[in-house]
Structure formats: C-alpha cells, structure tokens
Design a protein around this motif. Structure first.
Motif, PDB file in Angstrom:
ATOM      1  N   LEU A 240     -41.430  20.886 -15.917  1.00  0.00           N
ATOM      2  CA  LEU A 240     -42.132  19.893 -15.700  1.00  0.00           C
ATOM      3  C   LEU A 240     -43.694  19.806 -16.233  1.00  0.00           C
ATOM      4  O   LEU A 240     -44.269  20.862 -15.887  1.00  0.00           O
ATOM      5  CB  LEU A 240     -42.269  19.700 -13.953  1.00  0.00           C
ATOM      6  CG  LEU A 240     -43.143  18.504 -13.427  1.00  0.00           C
ATOM      7  CD1 LEU A 240     -42.586  17.172 -13.729  1.00  0.00           C
ATOM      8  CD2 LEU A 240     -43.021  18.884 -11.949  1.00  0.00           C
ATOM      9  N   HIS A 241     -43.917  19.170 -17.172  1.00  0.00           N
ATOM     10  CA  HIS A 241     -45.248  19.218 -17.619  1.00  0.00           C
ATOM     11  C   HIS A 241     -46.131  17.956 -17.320  1.00  0.00           C
ATOM     12  O   HIS A 241     -45.660  16.918 -17.747  1.00  0.00           O
ATOM     13  CB  HIS A 241     -45.178  19.157 -19.271  1.00  0.00           C
ATOM     14  CG  HIS A 241     -44.626  20.471 -19.695  1.00  0.00           C
ATOM     15  ND1 HIS A 241     -43.299  20.546 -19.714  1.00  0.00           N
ATOM     16  CD2 HIS A 241     -45.170  21.528 -20.177  1.00  0.00           C
ATOM     17  CE1 HIS A 241     -43.024  21.992 -20.186  1.00  0.00           C
ATOM     18  NE2 HIS A 241     -44.082  22.668 -20.624  1.00  0.00           N
ATOM     19  N   ILE A 242     -47.114  18.244 -16.655  1.00  0.00           N
ATOM     20  CA  ILE A 242     -47.866  16.880 -16.215  1.00  0.00           C
ATOM     21  C   ILE A 242     -49.280  16.959 -16.818  1.00  0.00           C
ATOM     22  O   ILE A 242     -49.880  18.177 -16.600  1.00  0.00           O
ATOM     23  CB  ILE A 242     -48.141  17.178 -14.567  1.00  0.00           C
ATOM     24  CG1 ILE A 242     -46.686  17.129 -13.846  1.00  0.00           C
ATOM     25  CG2 ILE A 242     -49.076  16.086 -13.778  1.00  0.00           C
ATOM     26  CD1 ILE A 242     -46.758  17.603 -12.340  1.00  0.00           C
ATOM     27  N   THR A 243     -49.754  15.801 -17.303  1.00  0.00           N
ATOM     28  CA  THR A 243     -51.032  15.803 -17.784  1.00  0.00           C
ATOM     29  C   THR A 243     -51.668  14.500 -16.817  1.00  0.00           C
ATOM     30  O   THR A 243     -51.039  13.616 -16.895  1.00  0.00           O
ATOM     31  CB  THR A 243     -51.147  15.297 -19.105  1.00  0.00           C
ATOM     32  OG1 THR A 243     -50.585  16.309 -19.999  1.00  0.00           O
ATOM     33  CG2 THR A 243     -52.681  15.496 -19.593  1.00  0.00           C
ATOM     34  N   ALA A 244     -52.562  14.860 -15.941  1.00  0.00           N
ATOM     35  CA  ALA A 244     -53.078  13.808 -15.121  1.00  0.00           C
ATOM     36  C   ALA A 244     -54.535  13.693 -15.169  1.00  0.00           C
ATOM     37  O   ALA A 244     -55.407  14.582 -15.014  1.00  0.00           O
ATOM     38  CB  ALA A 244     -52.586  14.069 -13.656  1.00  0.00           C
ATOM     39  N   SER A 245     -54.883  12.588 -14.752  1.00  0.00           N
ATOM     40  CA  SER A 245     -56.524  12.129 -14.606  1.00  0.00           C
ATOM     41  C   SER A 245     -56.917  12.393 -13.251  1.00  0.00           C
ATOM     42  O   SER A 245     -58.197  12.220 -12.947  1.00  0.00           O
ATOM     43  CB  SER A 245     -56.750  11.091 -15.225  1.00  0.00           C
ATOM     44  OG  SER A 245     -56.625  10.786 -16.724  1.00  0.00           O
ATOM     45  N   GLY A 246     -56.018  12.094 -12.381  1.00  0.00           N
ATOM     46  CA  GLY A 246     -56.143  12.409 -10.940  1.00  0.00           C
ATOM     47  C   GLY A 246     -55.592  13.802 -10.473  1.00  0.00           C
ATOM     48  O   GLY A 246     -55.884  14.710 -11.159  1.00  0.00           O
ATOM     49  N   ASP A 247     -54.913  14.017  -9.472  1.00  0.00           N
ATOM     50  CA  ASP A 247     -54.570  15.221  -8.937  1.00  0.00           C
ATOM     51  C   ASP A 247     -53.147  15.337  -9.628  1.00  0.00           C
ATOM     52  O   ASP A 247     -52.445  14.417  -9.827  1.00  0.00           O
ATOM     53  CB  ASP A 247     -53.973  15.118  -7.242  1.00  0.00           C
ATOM     54  CG  ASP A 247     -55.346  14.932  -6.595  1.00  0.00           C
ATOM     55  OD1 ASP A 247     -56.528  15.362  -6.891  1.00  0.00           O
ATOM     56  OD2 ASP A 247     -55.457  14.130  -5.450  1.00  0.00           O
ATOM     57  N   GLY A 248     -53.044  16.853 -10.004  1.00  0.00           N
ATOM     58  CA  GLY A 248     -51.705  16.988 -10.607  1.00  0.00           C
ATOM     59  C   GLY A 248     -50.533  17.035  -9.872  1.00  0.00           C
ATOM     60  O   GLY A 248     -49.638  16.214 -10.186  1.00  0.00           O
TER      61      GLY A 248
END
Length: 622
Positions: A491-499
């Motif tokens: 799982l690779h997450i790029t988030a501008s909010g909470d990851g």
C-alpha cells in the motif's frame, strides 16, 4: 520571535519524550520485503465470504447462450421500407406494424423506415427472433416492443449489422409507458455474434421490466436516458457493449423487491460514457471479469473538488523543530481561521443525494469484484456501495473527483492491482480491511478514511500516541467507531490530508505500507481516536509534526518516531542498525517533518541510526 523559539523548543522536547515513552517507532522504506505475511491476531484476517455472490452458471440458462437455429423451420420476415411480408400466419402485419403472435423462430431482414416489431404471444411462449441485416425505425415508439411472452431471445446473426432507432418522441399506444428503443415487459436475452446499433434520442436505449441478459454480440447504444435499463437484473457475459448515455450506462433497479435490481457481469468488453453513473445496481453488483472503460459525469475534472488547504488555517502550522541534529525549528502558529471551512467535505456528501449521481460503479447493496480490468474516470466516487464492498482481484486505473473506493459499511481488499491517480479520498468505509493486493493512491485529502457515509476529515480525538500529548492541540475531541486493519499486500499512499485516518482503531499485522503526507495544516501521517497497534509488517510514514501528529499507541515490534524539522521532498531517509546494515530506505515525494518507521527487523531496545540527507542521529527503538 524569542517567544516563538521558546514555544518551538518546548514542543520539540514534548514530541521527543512522548515519542520515546509510548512504543512510538519510525517508518520503514521501499527496501523492505514486500512479501510480508500476516501475523498476530487472526481475528484481523480478511473474510471474503459473500452470501450474495453467484456462480456464472447460475446467471444464464442454456437458452440464453444458444444462438443456433433450424433455418429451414424458421419463419422469414422481410422488411421493405414501408411494408413487410412473412412466411407464416403466426405473424400479423398491419401497415408497418409487424406482430409476432406464436412461439417459433423468426428471421428478420431488410429495412422498415417507420414501423414496429411487436411480440404479443401466449404468456408461456418463448419466441426466438434472429436479426439478419435488419433495420427498424419508429418515429414515435419502440421499434422492438415485447408486450407479452414468457421470454424472448434475440440473436444477432454472424457478420450482420442491425439497427433499432426511435425517431425522437414516444406516443402512447396502450397502457404501458413505452419509453425505449427496445422496450420489453418480459425476460429478454440478446446473443449471437453480429452487431446491433440502438438509438434513442429522448428515452432509454434498451429497457426491460424483468431480467435482461447479454451473452454475445456487439452493441452500440446511444440514449438520452439510461442506455441499458432493467427492473429485475442485468446479466452480461461475452458481450461487447459501447454505451453513450444521458443518465446511467447500465442501470438496474426494482422499487418493490430489494433482492432484485442487481447487475452481474462475467466477461466481455464495456465502454461506457455516461452523464450519470457508469454501472448502477439498486441491489448488489457482482463482476467476475471483463474489460471496462468508464467515464461518468464528464470525468474527475467535473467533480466538486475539496482539498486540505482549508484545514491549514484551523489548527497549528509551521515546522516543529527538535529531536534531530540540524533540524529547522520555530514557525509561527497560524490564525484559527473559519471553522466552517473545515466542514467542506461533509457538506459535499450531504448534498450528494440532491444532485445527479456520477459514479463509475455503484450499488445499493453489497458489491464484489473478483476480476476484470477497469479504467474509470468519474466526477463522483469511482467505485461506490451503500453497503459492503469486496475487492478480490482486478486491475484498476482510476481518477475521480471524490473517493476512489467508498463503502458505507465494510470495504475489504484481498487482491488486485489498484492505481488511484486522482481522488478526494482514496479509500473510505466505516471498516476497512486490506489483506492483499498492490495499491497505489493519491488523495487531495485522506488516503484511507474509516468514516463510512459521512466524511469526517478534520474530526476525531487524538488521545493515544500523540506526539504532543493531550494538550489543547493533541486530543480531547470526539471518538469514532471506524476501524482500519492491514494484514497483507502493498500500500503506497500520497495524501494531502491524513495518510491513514482511522476515526476509531488502527491495526497493522502484516503487509507493506508507505504513507507520504503533507506538512501543512490539520493533517497527520496517522490519525486515530482510540488505538493504533502494529505487530507485523512494514510501515513507513512521513508528514506533519504539529499538534495533530500521532504514532502507534502499542507495538509488538520496534517503532521509531522522530521529529526532523522541515525536510524537502526527495530527501532520502536511511535507517541502519548498530552494525551499519541498512534496514530501511525511502525517498518521500512530499516535504516532511515527521518520520515513523516500523518493521519486524526493528527490535525494541536496540539503537538505530537515521540519516536524512547529510544529517544523522541515533535513536532507541520502542
């Protein structure tokens, strides 16, 4: 300025103390083994048993799939512009209206410029209609109208092109509300290997008040309303369907029986451009395979965009220093701003029922996807259910103006390759379980959000494991009942909010998870209300270090969590053990001020060295 520096120093000290006090370890990198197996609490393992799931053999009968016929025994219907002829008195012809009245096989060819083919037989009859180069246009009604029968099968003859078109209006001819180019009151099946073009400039393309089945053929459907519409079910396998719809591409809904109104797709090719939903099932939706290219609502660029920029004026701001040699400190706290701005995402969900639904795949009941290739570009959620969702396999390339995957209840991912290139929130449900698959997502707000139907971004207490403790910025807000459990997969997450925003509890017992979060505003790499535990797998997280920052509250393996000041995107993180062996390495794509690492290779009580750019420091894992 002197006061700001003192505040920054105090926060940095609190950050480090809380990070060392509560088993708060640091993030792992891409160098870790992506084949981690789930360990620990077996209760977290994903259950993929779904009571609604059907085998393809239960969806189709032999009659549905049979496209052959006895040509010598078949009745021939020949269309000739403004007239027609037939070789049997089982067909009555009045002007340009051709009526089939008995069970038999009928081969239709030729062109009818303004007329209809009507099926009105005994209610137990099963007539078979073969289109062999047939074209029928009705200026004011349905060119194919199935009024009464038990079931009708329409076969598209191999190497033939056929067409059914409404001329632009529907004028009542009986008590039925005929509003489609193909309108059926009874079960209707299409098969064969020929081509059928359906045109309906003011109504549905194909509408069936019972079960509608496709087991072969090539279809080009253009409709002002739903391209394909059924009351009881739409079932398709082996068909090639291209739909351009003013409402939904494929729509099934039954207002009288909640168990009906389902969609099943086993295989085939489906290219759908819809102003509404791509595929919508009032009951359950099951997809076992097929190729899907869906554009809903004009695509993601037409979605109502939210972003975490609003949150930047709510709580905190600026870099949090200390805890790392050479780290940048200080930072002036921002103004509190307007509280209403933080509620933007909630308001958008509340108005969803008041506007046109523009989702890629949607179901009112449970949804299961066990295979297939999906290219979805939607203004609203790419994949949405009002109940529970089970993703067992498939290849997903998705861009959406809202959520990538959204479930009101449970959302379980046990396999497949998922790439969400654009979303408001990547994966959202009340309870999220990930046990397999390879998922990459980019979100304008939260990457994973355990919030169910109402987006809860910016809410939820941060009592446990918070870097800043239980101060005014560190918790004390309401707690949620959501949960996130990760036991396998990558799982690779790029988030501008909470990851990862659990709004309740977070548990990681396996898999390989990377979270790349922002450094501004009310955001955090990890955000949970109750507990966040890790007992297996690899976790690598970067993001903000303000008052909302959290790390794991409990761990059965080593965790390192440190504040690193303000570090530019693209600066590599390297974690080495006391022997100089690289345990983890990772290069975040966004600026970061916090690093959280955990893996089975990190042991509690042992010292590790983190190098970020040209700076290094030693920390004891907790």
């Amino acid at each position: 300025m002197r006061l700001n520096r003192i505040i920054a120093l105090i926060l940095a000290v609190v950050f480090c103390l809380s990070g060392c006090r509560k088993n708060q370890n640091q993030v792992n990198t891409d160098a870790a083994n992506t084949g981690d197996t789930a360990t620990g609490n077996s209760n977290t393992s994903i259950s993929t048993d779904t009571d609604f799931a059907e085998d393809e053999s239960e969806m189709f009968t032999d009659r549905d799939e049979k496209a052959t016929y006895d040509e010598a025994a078949a009745v021939k219907i020949t269309l000739s512009g403004t007239s027609a002829t037939a070789t049997s008195d089982s067909v009555s012809i009045s002007g340009t209206t051709v009526k089939i009245t008995e069970e038999a096989t009928y081969v239709v060819s030729g062109t009818l410029t303004d007329g209809m083919i009507v099926v009105e037989t005994d209610e137990k009859a099963k007539p078979h209609i073969v289109f062999s180069g047939a074209s029928v246009t009705s200026a004011t009604s349905a060119p194919l109208y199935i009024k009464q029968a038990d079931k009708v099968v329409v076969t598209l003859e191999e190497n033939t092109e056929n067409a059914l078109a409404n001329g632009g209006s529907f004028v009542a001819i009986d008590d039925n509300n005929v509003d489609a180019a193909v309108f059926s009151k009874q079960d209707l099946t299409f098969n064969g290997s020929g081509t059928l073009t359906v045109t309906s400039p003011v109504g549905h393309g194909i509408s069936c008040k019972d079960d509608l089945v496709f087991t072969g053929g090539v279809y080009q459907i253009s409709a002002a309303s739903h391209a394909i519409d059924a009351n009881d079910s739409v079932r398709a396998s082996g068909a090639n369907i291209a739909a351009d719809a003013g409402k939904d591409g494929i729509h099934a809904e039954n207002n009288d029986d909640a168990s009906l109104g389902f969609v099943y797709i086993g295989s085939g090719n489906y290219t759908i451009e819809a102003e509404g939903d791509g595929i919508s099932a009032g009951s359950y939706l099951q997809i076992d395979g097929g190729e899907f290219d869906i554009t809903a609502g004009g695509g993601s660029e037409n979605g109502t965009k939210q972003n975490s920029g609003n949150y930047g004026n709510f709580i905190g701001g600026g870099g949090m220093g200390g805890g790392f040699p050479g780290a940048m400190g200080g930072g002036r706290p921002r103004d509190a701003g307007n509280f209403d701005q933080m509620q933007g995402s909630q308001q958008s969900d509340q108005t969803d029922t008041e506007s046109t639904s523009m989702k890629g795949l949607k179901s009112g009941g449970d949804m299961q996807i066990a295979g297939g290739s999906f290219r979805i570009n939607s203004a609203d959620d790419a994949v949405h259910t009002n109940a529970s969702m089970y993703i067992k396999d498939g290849n997903f390339e998705m861009a959406t103006g809202d959520d990538g995957f959204h479930g009101e209840e449970n959302l379980e991912i046990s396999g497949g390759t998922i790439n969400i290139s654009e979303s408001y929130e990547g994966i959202e449900a009340l309870h999220i379980k990930i046990s397999g698959g390879d998922t990459t997502l980019k979100a304008d707000d939260d990457g994973l959000n355990a919030a169910g139907g109402t987006d809860q971004s910016g809410f939820g207490g941060r009592d446990n494991g918070s870097f800043g403790g239980k101060g005014p910025m560190g918790g004390g807000m309401s707690q949620g009942n959501g949960s996130i459990a990760i036991s396998g997969g990558t799982l690779h997450i790029t988030a501008s909010g909470d990851g990862v925003d659990a709004n309740g509890t977070l548990e990681i017992i396996g898999g390989y998870t990377v979270v790349c979060g922002p450094t501004q505003g009310d955001t955090a790499t990890l955000d949970y209300d109750k507990t966040a535990t890790i007992s297996g797998g690899t976790f690598i997280g970067t993001g903000a270090s303000g008052g909302m920052a959290q790390t794991f509250s409990e761990s059965a393996q080593g965790v390192i969590a440190v504040s690193v000041g303000s570090v530019s995107a693209g600066t590599e993180i390297v974690l080495k053990d006391s022997d100089g062996k690289t345990v983890l390495s990772h290069t975040p794509a966004l600026n970061y001020a916090v690093v959280i690492l955990s893996s089975p290779e990190i042991e509690k009580g042992k010292t590790y060295t983190i190098t970020i750019g040209t700076q290094s420091a030693a920390f004891e894992a907790n």
